[in-house]
Design an enzyme around this catalytic site. Structure first.
Site: not given
Length: 136
Positions: A48-52
């Site tokens: 979690e926390g990644c744009a991808s």
């Protein structure tokens, strides 16, 4: 404190003159990684926390840390390859103490990644560190 694999990346980055060449190199590293099986791309392995979309699957063998990873974005997959070079093969107890931000700064990534990508890298580092810390 960097691994030989990470030092090799740092040397390559020093040799490459401009950031377009460095980005291409990161992309090539991502393409060279084996894809993660779809069965491993589950909520428990998603970062979690990644744009991808990013998945990390850690593995600890004989007290040493390793992981497999994948992303739906090729540049992010290359960043996973860089993190793999930084962490793979280390003793598990050593992993939380790695100053990943300082090592990545040597590559100049802190200046050339978007804020979303930087946040994603931090989220991946945190997942790696917390997984190793929980195993010690």
């Amino acid at each position: 404190m960097a691994t030989p694999a990470f030092e090799e990346i740092a040397e390559t980055f020093e040799f490459l003159d401009d950031w377009e060449d460095r980005y291409r190199h990161v992309i090539e590293m991502g393409r060279a990684m084996a894809p993660l099986e779809d069965a491993l791309k589950v909520p428990a392995t998603r970062v979690e926390g990644c744009a991808s979309q990013v998945w990390l699957v850690p593995r600890i063998e004989d007290g040493h840390f390793d992981f497999r990873g994948d992303s739906d974005a090729i540049i992010v997959k290359g960043l996973i390859a860089i993190l793999h070079a930084l962490y793979a093969g280390r003793e598990v107890a050593e992993v939380p103490g790695v100053d990943a931000q300082a090592e990545l700064k040597r590559l100049g990534l802190d200046e050339h990644l978007s804020s979303q990508r930087s946040n994603g890298v931090r989220a991946m580092i945190e997942r790696i560190r917390s997984t190793a810390a929980a195993a010690t």
